[in-house]
Every structure is written in C-alpha cells, then in structure tokens.
Design a protein around this motif. Structure first.
Motif, mmCIF file in Angstrom:
data_model
loop_
_atom_site.group_PDB
_atom_site.id
_atom_site.type_symbol
_atom_site.label_atom_id
_atom_site.label_comp_id
_atom_site.label_asym_id
_atom_site.label_seq_id
_atom_site.Cartn_x
_atom_site.Cartn_y
_atom_site.Cartn_z
ATOM 1 N N PRO A 33 45.423 37.219 29.720
ATOM 2 C CA PRO A 33 45.329 39.027 28.764
ATOM 3 C C PRO A 33 44.148 38.325 27.470
ATOM 4 N N GLU A 34 43.121 39.420 27.118
ATOM 5 C CA GLU A 34 42.473 39.215 25.689
ATOM 6 C C GLU A 34 43.510 39.643 24.503
ATOM 7 N N GLY A 42 50.717 33.473 24.079
ATOM 8 C CA GLY A 42 50.324 32.632 24.467
ATOM 9 C C GLY A 42 50.064 32.677 25.845
ATOM 10 N N ASP A 43 49.525 31.298 26.680
ATOM 11 C CA ASP A 43 48.919 31.028 27.838
ATOM 12 C C ASP A 43 50.519 31.148 29.164
ATOM 13 N N MET A 86 51.772 34.068 29.135
ATOM 14 C CA MET A 86 50.985 35.540 30.525
ATOM 15 C C MET A 86 49.976 35.566 31.445
ATOM 16 N N TYR A 87 49.467 35.648 32.062
ATOM 17 C CA TYR A 87 48.617 35.715 32.985
ATOM 18 C C TYR A 87 48.642 37.120 34.113
ATOM 19 N N GLU A 88 47.181 37.213 34.278
ATOM 20 C CA GLU A 88 48.028 38.959 34.815
ATOM 21 C C GLU A 88 46.728 39.097 35.957
ATOM 22 N N LEU A 89 47.828 39.224 36.893
ATOM 23 C CA LEU A 89 46.992 40.111 38.183
ATOM 24 C C LEU A 89 45.910 41.321 37.683
ATOM 25 N N ALA A 90 44.752 41.460 37.645
ATOM 26 C CA ALA A 90 44.094 41.783 36.844
ATOM 27 C C ALA A 90 43.567 43.500 37.816
ATOM 28 N N ALA A 91 42.757 42.960 38.427
ATOM 29 C CA ALA A 91 42.034 44.046 39.511
ATOM 30 C C ALA A 91 42.838 43.481 40.358
ATOM 31 N N ILE A 92 43.226 44.984 41.968
ATOM 32 C CA ILE A 92 43.179 44.198 43.310
ATOM 33 C C ILE A 92 42.258 45.791 43.466
ATOM 34 N N GLU A 93 41.664 45.457 44.789
ATOM 35 C CA GLU A 93 41.274 46.234 45.107
ATOM 36 C C GLU A 93 40.856 45.945 46.903
ATOM 37 N N VAL A 94 40.514 47.593 47.691
ATOM 38 C CA VAL A 94 40.245 46.866 49.105
ATOM 39 C C VAL A 94 39.939 47.935 49.316
ATOM 40 N N SER A 95 38.110 48.075 50.474
ATOM 41 C CA SER A 95 37.082 48.994 50.602
ATOM 42 C C SER A 95 38.202 49.368 51.723
ATOM 43 N N ARG A 96 37.756 51.099 50.795
ATOM 44 C CA ARG A 96 38.317 51.998 51.906
ATOM 45 C C ARG A 96 37.797 52.418 53.168
#
Length: 207
Positions: free
Chosen positions: A80-81, A90-91, A93-103
């Motif tokens: 996280p920012e 601190g370290d 926490m870790y984010e799965l920040a962007a998940i996308e699959v094409s239409r």
C-alpha cells in the motif's frame, strides 16, 4: 517479479508459471476486450504501468498471454502507498491491487489461475494479503450482472484462495455497502499482528 501464463487456444489451458525477462513487455499489447467502454475502464491501461510494477523491488505481475504477445488478463500487486490506512502496518500488508480479464476471455478460469500463481510464493505466508473491491471499478455491463451478483462472484473467487471478508470503516470501502474488503492471513503471521490488523480495520493503531 514477472510471471506469465500462455493461453493456447480458446478453450485451452493456462500453463503456470514461467519467469520472463522484463524486455518481454516491449512486444506485448492488450486484447481489444480490455480498455475503455461506455460505463467501464480498465484499471491499468498502459503497458508502462505494468512494466513499472514488475520492475519495482516488491511489485508482482502475472499476465495471461495469448499468441505470445496479446495480454488477455493480469494481476498486479504491491505494498500500500504511504498515507493509505493499511500502510500503517508496514510490510505486513500486501495488496492484490488490480485483477482483470478481457471481456472476450471471461468465465474460463483465467482470474482463478492467475491469482493462484501469485499466491504460490512463500512470500505470502508472512503477509496479510488484501483486496479492496470497489463497485465503481466493476464491469457490470460486460458481465451482464447486477451489482450484488458481481459482488457475490468476487467473494466466491477470493474465498477459493483463502481470503475472507473483513469488515472495516475504511472510507473508500465503507462509502458504498456493496464494496468489498477481503484478506488472507499468512500462516506465519503472529497473533499480535492479527490483532493490530483487526484494530486498524476500524481506525485504531498502536503505532
């Protein structure tokens, strides 16, 4: 970290995972099913953004690629920012920040396999991995789902990977009741850190 999954044919299987040199990005492009549509825009629209995440010390990117050069899905992860609530731990926490699959490639298990590829690393056993799913990012038109059905789909997807819904008053999550916050607590996370996380979910911090 860069990993990529090759998509062999329309109903094919994704091969997991292969490390690839950073210059791989130079020949890639996004599938037309990813981009800007009437009521939806991809979270990451520039290859340079993915490349920057993959090149960073602690960033992780997994790509689903067809024909060796067309991206049909991605997962991008980072800490996280500074200034975000979750950065206060601190370290941890870790984010799965962007998940996308094409239409054009949805409902074929691609997101599930990309997430599994990321979480396979031992790195995550020392972390609380989290996903903040905001309804204003959801492609409801492309999926043909209602807001609540989409939320249910997201919940089911992340439950498969050990994530559990966590209640929080974090403003970006709490602003809409359909928004979703989920976390996966690694096997080596201490009880003390779990308590710190539980307190921080409601704005309390002992730091």
């Amino acid at each position: 970290m860069i990993a990529y999954l090759t998509y062999e044919r329309l109903q094919g299987v994704l091969k997991l995972p292969v490390k690839y040199p950073q210059e791989f990005f130079a020949r890639l492009r996004f599938d037309p099913g990813m981009g800007q549509f009437g009521n939806y825009s991809s979270i990451i629209r520039n290859l340079s953004t993915l490349e920057k995440v993959a090149a960073s010390k602690d960033g992780k990117v997994v790509l689903a690629v067809r024909d060796s050069e067309v991206i049909v899905g991605y997962v991008a992860c980072w800490y996280p920012e500074p200034g975000e609530r979750w950065s206060k731990l601190g370290d941890l926490m870790y984010e799965l920040a962007a998940i996308e699959v094409s239409r054009d490639f949805r409902r074929q298990g691609i997101a599930r396999q990309m997430i599994a590829s990321v979480l396979r690393e031992d790195f995550f056993e020392d972390k609380i991995a989290f996903v903040s799913a905001f309804s204003w990012h959801w492609d409801l038109d492309g999926c043909g789902l209602s807001t609540w059905r989409y939320r249910e789909m997201m919940t089911d997807l992340m439950l498969r990977h050990g994530f559990r819904e966590q209640y929080t008053n974090e403003p970006n999550v709490a602003i809409k009741e359909e928004n979703l916050f989920m976390a996966r607590i690694g096997t080596r996370v201490t009880r003390s850190d779990e308590t710190r996380f539980r307190n921080l979910r409601f704005g309390l911090s002992d730091l």
